[in-house]
Motif scaffolding. Structure first.
Motif, PDB file in Angstrom:
ATOM      1  N   TYR A  62      11.636   4.021  -4.901  1.00  0.00           N
ATOM      2  CA  TYR A  62      10.643   3.620  -3.911  1.00  0.00           C
ATOM      3  C   TYR A  62      10.441   2.115  -3.947  1.00  0.00           C
ATOM      4  CZ  TYR A  62       9.192   8.331  -2.721  1.00  0.00           C
ATOM      5  OH  TYR A  62       9.169   9.605  -2.253  1.00  0.00           O
ATOM      6  N   VAL A  63       9.990   1.577  -2.833  1.00  0.00           N
ATOM      7  CA  VAL A  63       9.580   0.182  -2.726  1.00  0.00           C
ATOM      8  C   VAL A  63       8.073   0.186  -2.573  1.00  0.00           C
ATOM      9  CG1 VAL A  63       9.666  -1.880  -1.280  1.00  0.00           C
ATOM     10  CG2 VAL A  63      11.739  -0.561  -1.687  1.00  0.00           C
ATOM     11  N   LEU A  96      -0.152  -0.790 -12.690  1.00  0.00           N
ATOM     12  CA  LEU A  96       0.143  -1.019 -11.281  1.00  0.00           C
ATOM     13  C   LEU A  96       0.449   0.287 -10.539  1.00  0.00           C
ATOM     14  CD1 LEU A  96       0.436  -3.400  -9.290  1.00  0.00           C
ATOM     15  CD2 LEU A  96       2.838  -3.482  -9.889  1.00  0.00           C
ATOM     16  N   ILE A  97       1.379   1.110 -11.089  1.00  0.00           N
ATOM     17  CA  ILE A  97       1.796   2.340 -10.407  1.00  0.00           C
ATOM     18  C   ILE A  97       1.961   3.452 -11.437  1.00  0.00           C
ATOM     19  CG2 ILE A  97       3.560   3.427  -8.960  1.00  0.00           C
ATOM     20  CD1 ILE A  97       4.275   0.598  -7.972  1.00  0.00           C
ATOM     21  N   ASP A  98       1.265   4.574 -11.228  1.00  0.00           N
ATOM     22  CA  ASP A  98       1.378   5.747 -12.097  1.00  0.00           C
ATOM     23  C   ASP A  98       2.690   6.493 -11.859  1.00  0.00           C
ATOM     24  OD1 ASP A  98      -1.024   5.831 -13.646  1.00  0.00           O
ATOM     25  OD2 ASP A  98      -2.116   6.310 -11.804  1.00  0.00           O
ATOM     26  N   ASN A  99       3.124   7.247 -12.878  1.00  0.00           N
ATOM     27  CA  ASN A  99       4.309   8.105 -12.786  1.00  0.00           C
ATOM     28  C   ASN A  99       5.520   7.353 -12.242  1.00  0.00           C
ATOM     29  OD1 ASN A  99       2.926  10.499 -13.666  1.00  0.00           O
ATOM     30  ND2 ASN A  99       1.930  10.492 -11.674  1.00  0.00           N
ATOM     31  N   ALA A 100       5.790   6.186 -12.809  1.00  0.00           N
ATOM     32  CA  ALA A 100       6.866   5.331 -12.326  1.00  0.00           C
ATOM     33  C   ALA A 100       7.547   4.647 -13.501  1.00  0.00           C
ATOM     34  CB  ALA A 100       6.297   4.299 -11.361  1.00  0.00           C
ATOM     35  N   SER A 128       7.272  11.284 -10.627  1.00  0.00           N
ATOM     36  CA  SER A 128       6.417  12.438 -10.341  1.00  0.00           C
ATOM     37  C   SER A 128       7.180  13.607  -9.732  1.00  0.00           C
ATOM     38  CB  SER A 128       5.270  12.028  -9.403  1.00  0.00           C
ATOM     39  OG  SER A 128       5.774  11.682  -8.127  1.00  0.00           O
ATOM     40  N   GLN A 129       8.440  13.412  -9.387  1.00  0.00           N
ATOM     41  CA  GLN A 129       9.238  14.447  -8.746  1.00  0.00           C
ATOM     42  C   GLN A 129      10.374  14.873  -9.668  1.00  0.00           C
ATOM     43  OE1 GLN A 129      10.575  12.881  -4.962  1.00  0.00           O
ATOM     44  NE2 GLN A 129       8.823  11.513  -4.907  1.00  0.00           N
TER      45      GLN A 129
END
Length: 168
Positions: free
Chosen positions: A105-106, A77-81, A98-99
């Motif tokens: 985040y939403v 669904l979402i990379d680097n999460a 990623s940071q």
């Protein structure tokens, strides 16, 4: 009682569904593994209405996966999460890996993201039925709420505060 957890199977953490009895000392009545890919998975978050489970996948790069219990389909669904939690039926909250300075985040299920507000973080703490991930979210919330100067002496103290917040 039905719950979703990450358990080790053949050396890899997979998402499993367990049925626990309601005895004074509960015991597992049934255990079913729902995933089998060769990457570790953790922090499952179940959405009863949508019959979907969000989960963290750990490998060289962390990402959030989603499992549709109706079809058995899984997808990235979402990379680097990491550490996903449902905010509502159409949005999730997660940590952006990623940071250097990790932020919450939403995102919707298509991956459109925006920085999470303190109100959304509070909602997730209240909605979450498990302690998985609550410690990080509570710490992040305490960073946001400057007027609330809470000192956590140990993880145990932190979880006690998180438990009180979610029970209130």
């Amino acid at each position: 009682v039905k719950d979703y957890i990450a358990l080790k199977k053949d050396g890899i953490y997979q998402i499993a569904m367990i049925h626990i009895g309601d005895e004074e000392i509960p015991e597992i009545k049934e255990l079913t593994f729902l995933t089998s890919s060769p990457k570790n998975k953790s922090f499952p978050a179940f959405n009863e209405e949508k019959q979907k489970i969000l989960y963290n996948v750990s490998s060289n790069d962390s990402f959030i996966g989603i499992l549709d219990l109706k079809t058995g389909e899984t997808k990235k669904l979402i990379d680097n999460a990491s550490i996903p939690r449902w905010l509502n039926n159409d949005q999730l909250i997660y940590i952006d890996e990623s940071q250097t300075q990790r932020q919450l985040y939403v995102s919707d299920l298509e991956g459109d993201k925006k920085l999470a507000s303190d109100k959304q973080i509070k909602e997730v703490l209240e909605l979450s039925k498990t302690y998985a991930g609550k410690a990080f979210y509570a710490l992040k919330l305490s960073e946001i709420e400057i007027e609330e100067q809470v000192s956590y002496n140990s993880l145990k103290d932190l979880l006690r505060v998180v438990s009180r917040r979610s029970d209130a």
